[in-house]
Design a protein around this motif. Structure first.
Motif, PDB file in Angstrom:
ATOM      1  N   LEU A 115     101.994  36.350  74.104  1.00 52.79           N
ATOM      2  CA  LEU A 115     102.703  37.224  73.177  1.00 52.79           C
ATOM      3  C   LEU A 115     102.951  38.607  73.764  1.00 52.79           C
ATOM      4  CD1 LEU A 115     100.778  36.372  69.874  1.00 52.79           C
ATOM      5  CD2 LEU A 115     103.035  35.531  70.567  1.00 52.79           C
ATOM      6  N   GLY A 116     102.390  38.886  74.938  1.00 55.18           N
ATOM      7  CA  GLY A 116     102.556  40.190  75.565  1.00 55.18           C
ATOM      8  C   GLY A 116     101.636  41.259  75.035  1.00 55.18           C
ATOM      9  N   GLU A 117     100.576  40.869  74.319  1.00 57.50           N
ATOM     10  CA  GLU A 117      99.669  41.842  73.726  1.00 57.50           C
ATOM     11  C   GLU A 117      98.358  41.975  74.490  1.00 57.50           C
ATOM     12  OE1 GLU A 117      99.312  41.808  69.521  1.00 57.50           O
ATOM     13  OE2 GLU A 117     101.309  40.956  69.200  1.00 57.50           O
ATOM     14  N   LEU A 118      98.128  41.139  75.477  1.00 57.19           N
ATOM     15  CA  LEU A 118      96.948  41.200  76.334  1.00 57.19           C
ATOM     16  C   LEU A 118      97.362  40.917  77.765  1.00 57.19           C
ATOM     17  CD1 LEU A 118      94.238  39.075  74.419  1.00 57.19           C
ATOM     18  CD2 LEU A 118      94.271  41.562  74.656  1.00 57.19           C
ATOM     19  N   SER A 119      96.497  41.271  78.693  1.00 57.44           N
ATOM     20  CA  SER A 119      96.585  40.761  80.052  1.00 57.44           C
ATOM     21  C   SER A 119      95.254  40.096  80.360  1.00 57.44           C
ATOM     22  CB  SER A 119      96.866  41.883  81.056  1.00 57.44           C
ATOM     23  OG  SER A 119      95.743  42.743  81.164  1.00 57.44           O
ATOM     24  N   PHE A 120      95.233  39.192  81.335  1.00 59.66           N
ATOM     25  CA  PHE A 120      93.981  38.497  81.645  1.00 59.66           C
ATOM     26  C   PHE A 120      92.901  39.468  82.142  1.00 59.66           C
ATOM     27  CE2 PHE A 120      96.682  34.574  81.972  1.00 59.66           C
ATOM     28  CZ  PHE A 120      96.036  33.877  80.965  1.00 59.66           C
ATOM     29  N   SER A 121      93.310  40.584  82.732  1.00 61.08           N
ATOM     30  CA  SER A 121      92.320  41.558  83.179  1.00 61.08           C
ATOM     31  C   SER A 121      91.590  42.218  82.010  1.00 61.08           C
ATOM     32  CB  SER A 121      92.987  42.631  84.045  1.00 61.08           C
ATOM     33  OG  SER A 121      93.956  43.341  83.297  1.00 61.08           O
ATOM     34  N   ASP A 122      92.140  42.151  80.799  1.00 58.59           N
ATOM     35  CA  ASP A 122      91.459  42.684  79.616  1.00 58.59           C
ATOM     36  C   ASP A 122      90.292  41.814  79.170  1.00 58.59           C
ATOM     37  OD1 ASP A 122      93.345  44.773  79.288  1.00 58.59           O
ATOM     38  OD2 ASP A 122      94.689  43.442  78.175  1.00 58.59           O
ATOM     39  N   VAL A 123      90.332  40.526  79.535  1.00 57.52           N
ATOM     40  CA  VAL A 123      89.449  39.539  78.909  1.00 57.52           C
ATOM     41  C   VAL A 123      87.962  39.804  79.125  1.00 57.52           C
ATOM     42  CG1 VAL A 123      88.788  37.090  78.947  1.00 57.52           C
ATOM     43  CG2 VAL A 123      91.209  37.739  78.776  1.00 57.52           C
ATOM     44  N   PRO A 124      87.481  40.140  80.346  1.00 53.38           N
ATOM     45  CA  PRO A 124      86.033  40.327  80.495  1.00 53.38           C
ATOM     46  C   PRO A 124      85.441  41.348  79.527  1.00 53.38           C
ATOM     47  CG  PRO A 124      87.057  40.168  82.640  1.00 53.38           C
ATOM     48  CD  PRO A 124      88.177  40.247  81.639  1.00 53.38           C
ATOM     49  N   SER A 125      86.177  42.399  79.221  1.00 51.04           N
ATOM     50  CA  SER A 125      85.654  43.416  78.305  1.00 51.04           C
ATOM     51  C   SER A 125      85.626  42.938  76.862  1.00 51.04           C
ATOM     52  CB  SER A 125      86.490  44.691  78.408  1.00 51.04           C
ATOM     53  OG  SER A 125      87.821  44.463  77.962  1.00 51.04           O
ATOM     54  N   LEU A 126      86.314  41.826  76.567  1.00 53.22           N
ATOM     55  CA  LEU A 126      86.327  41.275  75.212  1.00 53.22           C
ATOM     56  C   LEU A 126      85.247  40.212  75.002  1.00 53.22           C
ATOM     57  CD1 LEU A 126      90.199  40.832  74.805  1.00 53.22           C
ATOM     58  CD2 LEU A 126      88.799  42.797  74.163  1.00 53.22           C
ATOM     59  N   CYS A 127      84.547  39.847  76.066  1.00 53.54           N
ATOM     60  CA  CYS A 127      83.553  38.768  76.005  1.00 53.54           C
ATOM     61  C   CYS A 127      82.162  39.353  76.252  1.00 53.54           C
ATOM     62  CB  CYS A 127      83.846  37.689  77.050  1.00 53.54           C
ATOM     63  SG  CYS A 127      85.460  36.913  76.864  1.00 53.54           S
ATOM     64  N   GLY A 128      81.326  39.332  75.242  1.00 51.67           N
ATOM     65  CA  GLY A 128      79.994  39.900  75.377  1.00 51.67           C
ATOM     66  C   GLY A 128      78.952  38.865  75.765  1.00 51.67           C
ATOM     67  N   ILE A 129      77.921  39.294  76.492  1.00 45.40           N
ATOM     68  CA  ILE A 129      76.805  38.440  76.882  1.00 45.40           C
ATOM     69  C   ILE A 129      75.618  38.747  75.958  1.00 45.40           C
ATOM     70  CG2 ILE A 129      75.163  37.854  78.712  1.00 45.40           C
ATOM     71  CD1 ILE A 129      78.030  36.855  79.175  1.00 45.40           C
ATOM     72  N   ALA A 130      75.091  37.714  75.317  1.00 49.95           N
ATOM     73  CA  ALA A 130      73.983  37.889  74.374  1.00 49.95           C
ATOM     74  C   ALA A 130      72.640  37.944  75.077  1.00 49.95           C
ATOM     75  CB  ALA A 130      73.986  36.751  73.353  1.00 49.95           C
ATOM     76  N   ARG A 131      72.472  37.118  76.119  1.00 48.32           N
ATOM     77  CA  ARG A 131      71.162  37.026  76.756  1.00 48.32           C
ATOM     78  C   ARG A 131      71.321  36.526  78.180  1.00 48.32           C
ATOM     79  NH1 ARG A 131      65.729  33.980  74.299  1.00 48.32           N
ATOM     80  NH2 ARG A 131      64.412  34.391  76.107  1.00 48.32           N
ATOM     81  N   THR A 132      70.418  36.960  79.034  1.00 52.88           N
ATOM     82  CA  THR A 132      70.400  36.532  80.429  1.00 52.88           C
ATOM     83  C   THR A 132      69.086  35.833  80.721  1.00 52.88           C
ATOM     84  OG1 THR A 132      71.828  38.361  81.103  1.00 52.88           O
ATOM     85  CG2 THR A 132      70.537  37.311  82.821  1.00 52.88           C
ATOM     86  N   PHE A 133      69.165  34.701  81.445  1.00 49.48           N
ATOM     87  CA  PHE A 133      67.981  33.901  81.778  1.00 49.48           C
ATOM     88  C   PHE A 133      67.784  33.930  83.292  1.00 49.48           C
ATOM     89  CE2 PHE A 133      69.672  32.438  77.820  1.00 49.48           C
ATOM     90  CZ  PHE A 133      68.563  32.138  77.042  1.00 49.48           C
ATOM     91  N   GLU A 134      66.620  34.408  83.722  1.00 47.84           N
ATOM     92  CA  GLU A 134      66.304  34.513  85.147  1.00 47.84           C
ATOM     93  C   GLU A 134      65.498  33.294  85.594  1.00 47.84           C
ATOM     94  OE1 GLU A 134      66.990  37.087  87.226  1.00 47.84           O
ATOM     95  OE2 GLU A 134      67.835  38.554  85.799  1.00 47.84           O
ATOM     96  N   PRO A 135      65.749  32.778  86.805  1.00 48.42           N
ATOM     97  CA  PRO A 135      64.907  31.700  87.337  1.00 48.42           C
ATOM     98  C   PRO A 135      63.466  32.189  87.495  1.00 48.42           C
ATOM     99  CG  PRO A 135      66.864  32.057  88.704  1.00 48.42           C
ATOM    100  CD  PRO A 135      66.799  33.188  87.762  1.00 48.42           C
TER     101      PRO A 135
END
Length: 542
Positions: A485-505
């Motif tokens: 639709l021309g309202e986003l670019s793919f470079s915007d996407v990482p900032s729209l996706c949040g990480i809830a938790r990180t698991f370390e080995p």
């Protein structure tokens, strides 16, 4: 290209996408804002039909009914929210084949990505006399690799194999077929009336020239090699193309404006790569759904033939998606729950009820790493990466009187993780990453914190769990629509996706799982000939 919507856009006025995630287990629909916020979500299951040992089918009308039910649920009761829907966009599982007539009616049930009936038909088309390379004629293989980046699966698990089987065994049906469609293509046809395929949904017909992503097209020589008529394949479009507006009857059924746009969308692996936020080169995502895959965007077309890994067209017009795929992940847990642990009247009734899986999680968490020596091989329907072998089958090894149901549940989770590490090793080399780096995990199985920790421990990778991992495909579809639709670019996407938790080995279990992985690979080497022998015995007595 416009930048992303500002975070301060009020919830009640945000423009929305009806994002559709059609998976093997059923259809999920979500109302997703262009900021990535999910406003509503619903699911409808779709039944699976097993045909003999190698046939796996679904009814395309079941997809459509599931879509209408889920979409109506998220849209009902709020006329204002319906008015804010600006587009519909579908993510659907790939490597599926449904023949339709000129009216768009399915002529038979769809052959799914698990269906292996076409193995011998595609092998005959791929071979060249006595001199072959891994089952392919050298010149044929060279052309496939040069133009497409891959080659048909000799297990028959893709449209090339499906169409070959239909030609060899159901020629009258083929003659009545107007177009062979993938699941995404069928949904877009029903939404807009237009016969089209995206570059990624058409990929596993293995008849497209993918060398120039701005000019993906069918190749006449590949079509002749596969014995497919060009006229029976849909036109090709990019994932971000606006392919039309909702059909009036569909708009009426959903309560949406007939001017609502439909963006072409993508197959599930492309959409998941976007919805996981892994749009930058080399960023890995692991999808844990009915099946499993690893994906990462890279700037060029490449193929690792011996490990069955390739980079292929995807939702991003200027990037390829490196893919490694495995046949069974969460389907192992579903089989364990429905056919081994519980009687039918003990189940919750809805096969997507998460409390059943949450119970398995709690049980597995009580068991020490290593499942007291139990090893599970999760090959319910053959395997694809890093081996393409339709004869492999699942197995539980080292079972004794000392083991309990709890140990078995833990072993199933660890077995899928060991299988993931098996395909991860060549994938890391392929995309130029290193063991110990991070990957984002999405899909239904990614909701399990227990499984995320097991994945980290077994693979040695840092695991990033998003806030809503089960909705990654729907979010990917929404972001693809925003770009279209021309309202986003793919470079915007990482900032729209949040990480809830990180698991370390954890260092405390590294040695245990390294040893277990070595045993896992040894079991494959020793058992693969046994599985082939069993198959020959079954064929002899059939």
């Amino acid at each position: 290209m416009a930048s992303r919507p500002p975070a301060e856009v009020p919830l009640e006025s945000e423009r929305l996408v009806l994002a559709v995630d059609l998976g093997t287990s059923g259809c999920k629909c979500a109302l997703v804002g262009l900021s990535g916020r999910v406003h509503a979500w619903a699911f409808r299951p779709v039944p699976l039909y097993l045909v003999g040992e190698f046939g796996v089918e679904q009814d395309a009308e079941d997809w459509w009914r599931a879509f209408l039910g889920a979409a109506q649920e998220v849209l009902e009761g709020d006329a204002e929210r319906r008015r804010r829907v600006v587009a519909v966009c579908v993510s659907a599982f790939g490597e599926c084949t449904v023949p339709v007539d000129e009216a768009g009616r399915a002529l038979a049930r769809a052959m799914l990505w698990l269906d292996m009936r076409g193995a011998e038909s595609i092998r005959r088309r791929a071979r060249s006399g006595k001199l072959n390379v891994q089952g392919y004629g050298p010149l044929k293989l060279a052309r496939w690799l040069r133009l497409t980046g891959g080659a048909p699966s000799l297990s028959g698990k893709d449209p090339a194999g499906h169409i070959a089987w239909l030609h060899d065994h159901h020629q009258p049906l083929v003659e009545r077929t107007h177009k062979f469609l993938n699941a995404l293509d069928f949904m877009n046809l029903r939404l807009t009336g237009r016969y089209c395929a995206t570059h990624d949904s058409a990929l596993t017909t293995w008849a497209t020239d993918n060398r120039d992503l701005s000019r993906v097209r069918y190749d006449d020589k590949l079509l002749r090699l596969l014995e497919i008529d060009h006229e029976r394949l849909p036109e090709l479009v990019s994932s971000t193309e606006v392919i039309g507006h909702l059909m009036p009857a569909v708009a009426s059924a959903l309560g949406l404006a007939p001017t609502t746009k439909v963006v072409a969308g993508a197959v599930d692996n492309s959409a998941a790569a976007i919805g996981a936020g892994t749009v930058r080169d080399g960023d890995l995502h692991l999808y844990l759904g009915t099946s499993s895959w690893l994906g990462a965007h890279i700037p060029r077309k490449r193929t690792h033939l011996s490990a069955f890994i390739a980079s292929v067209p995807c939702a991003q017009k200027d990037r390829y998606l490196a893919m490694a795929m495995q046949s069974a992940a969460c389907s192992n847990l579903t089989m364990l729950r429905d056919r081994i642990l519980f009687h039918a009247d003990e189940l919750s009734g809805n096969h997507e009820r998460q409390d059943d899986y949450a119970l398995l999680d709690r049980i597995a968490e009580r068991v020490q790493p290593g499942a007291r020596g139990l090893i599970y091989l999760p090959w319910l329907q053959g395997e694809r990466t890093p081996v393409d072998d339709r004869h492999l089958r699942a197995g539980l090894l080292n079972l004794s009187l000392e083991h309990t149901r709890e140990d078995i549940i833990r072993a199933f989770l660890e077995g899928v993780a060991l299988n993931t590490r098996w395909m991860l090793e060549p994938m890391l080399r392929f995309v130029g990453s290193e063991k110990g780096s991070a990957m984002t995990i999405v899909g239904g199985g990614a909701q399990s914190q227990v499984w995320c920790q097991i994945m980290a421990d077994v693979t040695g990778m840092v695991i990033r769990q998003p806030h809503m991992p089960i909705q990654a495909n729907a979010m990917g579809a929404a972001f693809i629509a925003g770009v279209g639709l021309g309202e986003l670019s793919f470079s915007d996407v990482p900032s729209l996706c949040g990480i809830a938790r990180t698991f370390e080995p954890r260092d405390t279990v590294r040695g245990l799982y390294d040893d277990r992985f070595g045993t896992f690979k040894e079991l494959h080497r020793r058992l693969a000939p046994v599985y082939r022998k069993i198959r020959r015995q079954l064929e002899a007595t059939a």
